[in-house]
Write an enzyme that holds these catalytic residues in place. Structure first.
Site, PDB file in Angstrom:
ATOM      1  N   ARG A   9       9.096  -1.024  13.649  1.00 41.20           N
ATOM      2  CA  ARG A   9       7.668  -0.567  14.144  1.00 41.20           C
ATOM      3  C   ARG A   9       7.328  -1.708  15.108  1.00 41.20           C
ATOM      4  O   ARG A   9       7.375  -3.137  14.729  1.00 41.20           O
ATOM      5  CB  ARG A   9       6.845  -0.468  12.950  1.00 41.20           C
ATOM      6  CG  ARG A   9       6.636   0.768  12.239  1.00 41.20           C
ATOM      7  CD  ARG A   9       6.228   0.948  11.259  1.00 41.20           C
ATOM      8  NE  ARG A   9       4.687   0.411  11.000  1.00 41.20           N
ATOM      9  CZ  ARG A   9       3.930   0.287  10.118  1.00 41.20           C
ATOM     10  NH1 ARG A   9       4.270   0.969   9.019  1.00 41.20           N
ATOM     11  NH2 ARG A   9       2.598  -0.341  10.221  1.00 41.20           N
ATOM     12  N   ARG A  64      -2.326  -8.667  13.200  1.00 39.63           N
ATOM     13  CA  ARG A  64      -2.944  -7.437  12.187  1.00 39.63           C
ATOM     14  C   ARG A  64      -3.206  -8.092  10.819  1.00 39.63           C
ATOM     15  O   ARG A  64      -4.261  -7.531  10.211  1.00 39.63           O
ATOM     16  CB  ARG A  64      -1.723  -6.753  11.956  1.00 39.63           C
ATOM     17  CG  ARG A  64      -1.311  -5.763  12.896  1.00 39.63           C
ATOM     18  CD  ARG A  64       0.216  -5.022  12.711  1.00 39.63           C
ATOM     19  NE  ARG A  64       0.153  -4.017  11.813  1.00 39.63           N
ATOM     20  CZ  ARG A  64       1.013  -3.615  10.880  1.00 39.63           C
ATOM     21  NH1 ARG A  64       1.969  -4.003  10.891  1.00 39.63           N
ATOM     22  NH2 ARG A  64       0.544  -2.443  10.107  1.00 39.63           N
ATOM     23  N   ARG A  67      11.011  -5.706   5.812  1.00 38.52           N
ATOM     24  CA  ARG A  67      10.892  -4.256   6.218  1.00 38.52           C
ATOM     25  C   ARG A  67      11.504  -4.116   7.549  1.00 38.52           C
ATOM     26  O   ARG A  67      12.256  -3.107   7.770  1.00 38.52           O
ATOM     27  CB  ARG A  67       9.377  -3.944   6.388  1.00 38.52           C
ATOM     28  CG  ARG A  67       8.957  -2.442   6.516  1.00 38.52           C
ATOM     29  CD  ARG A  67       7.671  -1.940   5.941  1.00 38.52           C
ATOM     30  NE  ARG A  67       6.654  -2.589   6.797  1.00 38.52           N
ATOM     31  CZ  ARG A  67       5.537  -2.431   6.570  1.00 38.52           C
ATOM     32  NH1 ARG A  67       5.106  -1.939   5.307  1.00 38.52           N
ATOM     33  NH2 ARG A  67       4.422  -2.805   7.520  1.00 38.52           N
ATOM     34  N   ARG A 104     -12.354   1.588   8.675  1.00 34.53           N
ATOM     35  CA  ARG A 104     -12.407   0.022   9.078  1.00 34.53           C
ATOM     36  C   ARG A 104     -13.657  -0.402   9.675  1.00 34.53           C
ATOM     37  O   ARG A 104     -13.737  -1.427   9.876  1.00 34.53           O
ATOM     38  CB  ARG A 104     -11.295  -0.046  10.423  1.00 34.53           C
ATOM     39  CG  ARG A 104      -9.971  -0.365   9.802  1.00 34.53           C
ATOM     40  CD  ARG A 104      -8.957  -0.299  11.167  1.00 34.53           C
ATOM     41  NE  ARG A 104      -7.682  -1.073  11.224  1.00 34.53           N
ATOM     42  CZ  ARG A 104      -6.683  -0.446  10.981  1.00 34.53           C
ATOM     43  NH1 ARG A 104      -6.551   0.757  10.213  1.00 34.53           N
ATOM     44  NH2 ARG A 104      -5.537  -1.333  11.278  1.00 34.53           N
ATOM     45  N   LYS A 107       0.734  -1.280   0.017  1.00 30.77           N
ATOM     46  CA  LYS A 107       0.035   0.037   0.051  1.00 30.77           C
ATOM     47  C   LYS A 107       0.871   1.316   0.253  1.00 30.77           C
ATOM     48  O   LYS A 107       0.506   2.268  -0.726  1.00 30.77           O
ATOM     49  CB  LYS A 107      -0.990  -0.041   1.287  1.00 30.77           C
ATOM     50  CG  LYS A 107      -2.187  -0.948   1.362  1.00 30.77           C
ATOM     51  CD  LYS A 107      -2.830  -0.875   2.243  1.00 30.77           C
ATOM     52  CE  LYS A 107      -2.047  -1.432   3.642  1.00 30.77           C
ATOM     53  NZ  LYS A 107      -2.462  -1.273   4.814  1.00 30.77           N
TER      54      LYS A 107
HETATM   55  P1  AMP Z   1      -2.428  -0.065  11.336  1.00 28.81           P
HETATM   56  O1  AMP Z   1      -1.093   0.844  11.246  1.00 28.81           O
HETATM   57  O2  AMP Z   1      -3.180   0.932  10.202  1.00 28.81           O
HETATM   58  O3  AMP Z   1      -2.371  -1.040  11.088  1.00 28.81           O
HETATM   59  O4  AMP Z   1      -3.260   0.570  12.751  1.00 28.81           O
HETATM   60  C1  AMP Z   1      -2.445   0.466  13.770  1.00 28.81           C
HETATM   61  C2  AMP Z   1      -3.627   0.566  14.954  1.00 28.81           C
HETATM   62  O5  AMP Z   1      -4.098   1.734  15.062  1.00 28.81           O
HETATM   63  C3  AMP Z   1      -4.635  -0.691  14.817  1.00 28.81           C
HETATM   64  O6  AMP Z   1      -4.309  -1.785  15.203  1.00 28.81           O
HETATM   65  C4  AMP Z   1      -5.749   0.256  15.821  1.00 28.81           C
HETATM   66  O7  AMP Z   1      -5.636   0.074  17.067  1.00 28.81           O
HETATM   67  C5  AMP Z   1      -5.560   1.448  15.266  1.00 28.81           C
HETATM   68  N1  AMP Z   1      -6.423   2.149  14.039  1.00 28.81           N
HETATM   69  C6  AMP Z   1      -5.680   2.747  12.843  1.00 28.81           C
HETATM   70  N2  AMP Z   1      -6.654   2.838  12.365  1.00 28.81           N
HETATM   71  C7  AMP Z   1      -7.748   2.546  12.811  1.00 28.81           C
HETATM   72  C8  AMP Z   1      -9.189   2.918  12.363  1.00 28.81           C
HETATM   73  N3  AMP Z   1      -9.332   3.572  11.178  1.00 28.81           N
HETATM   74  N4  AMP Z   1     -10.233   2.526  13.466  1.00 28.81           N
HETATM   75  C9  AMP Z   1      -9.803   2.066  14.586  1.00 28.81           C
HETATM   76  N5  AMP Z   1      -8.617   2.037  14.711  1.00 28.81           N
HETATM   77  C10 AMP Z   1      -7.767   2.329  14.139  1.00 28.81           C
END
Ligand code: AMP
Length: 195
Positions: free
Chosen positions: A139, A150, A127, A88, A13
């Site tokens: 990260r 995830r 990565r 989400r 992405k």
């Molecule tokens: P990501 O890097 O997109 O995997 O996001 C990391 C964490 O941030 C997720 O596991 C959620 O806890 C929170 N998070 C990110 N985007 C959202 C979203 N759109 N809605 C709810 N929680 C989010």
């Protein structure tokens, strides 16, 4: 022009977003990155979401929607946004639709990049190794034990959000295993000619 990029961690992405940013002057907004930045800066919001994120749960729709709404009003988003990790949930998708409508805008395309799970682990491990080699911190959520969670989380939310956009005729499913250039070409071909 506003686009949503969906795909599990490691699906490419970030790479595709960069290409779209450069070609169309769009701005990639990753809600995960925004939340991590809040945490790193020790803001009140960052402190509030810390435990939720570390537990692998979703941050509440209200917090996410408010954060996105504020960010979208900044100048660098004027040409359009590539949403990454958002929406989400259905309430988030509804809220985004309303926010854009109020500005006379809309989502023009939702890209879902599918990748084989084993390859995802390899990509995310790579990565993490690259970050270590460059002397950067890995990260927290690129650690293998967290990646599995995830990917599961991604499956849950796409199962909910992709039919939402499919029924609106906006969903483009692509094989994320294809070469970067080919994916980029497919995405561009699906975009409307005019913004
Ligand atoms: P990501 O890097 O997109 O995997 O996001 C990391 C964490 O941030 C997720 O596991 C959620 O806890 C929170 N998070 C990110 N985007 C959202 C979203 N759109 N809605 C709810 N929680 C989010």
């Amino acid at each position: 022009m506003n686009i949503i990029l969906m795909g599990p961690p490691g699906a490419g992405k970030g790479t595709q977003a960069k290409i779209l940013e450069e070609k169309y002057g769009l701005k990639q907004l990753s809600t995960g990155d925004m939340l991590r930045a809040e945490r790193a800066a020790g803001t009140e919001l960052g402190t509030r979401v810390q435990a939720i994120m570390d537990a692998g749960d979703l941050v509440s729709d209200d917090i996410i929607i408010e954060m996105i709404e504020k960010r979208m009003n900044e100048k660098d988003c004027a040409n359009g946004v590539i949403f990454d990790g958002f929406p989400r949930t259905i309430p988030q998708a509804d809220a985004l639709g309303l926010m854009l409508k109020a500005k006379g805008k809309s989502i023009v395309l939702v890209v879902d990049l599918a990748v084989d799970e084993n390859i995802l682990f390899e990509r995310v491990e790579k990565r993490a190794a690259e970050a270590v080699a460059a002397g950067q911190p890995v990260r927290n959520d690129d650690r293998p034990e967290v990646v599995a969670r995830r990917i599961r989380e991604y499956k849950t939310y796409t199962a909910e959000v992709s039919p939402y956009y499919e029924s609106r005729g906006l969903l483009l499913r692509l094989d994320g295993m294809q070469p970067i250039d080919l994916i980029a070409t497919r995405i561009q071909a699906a975009l409307p000619a005019k913004k």
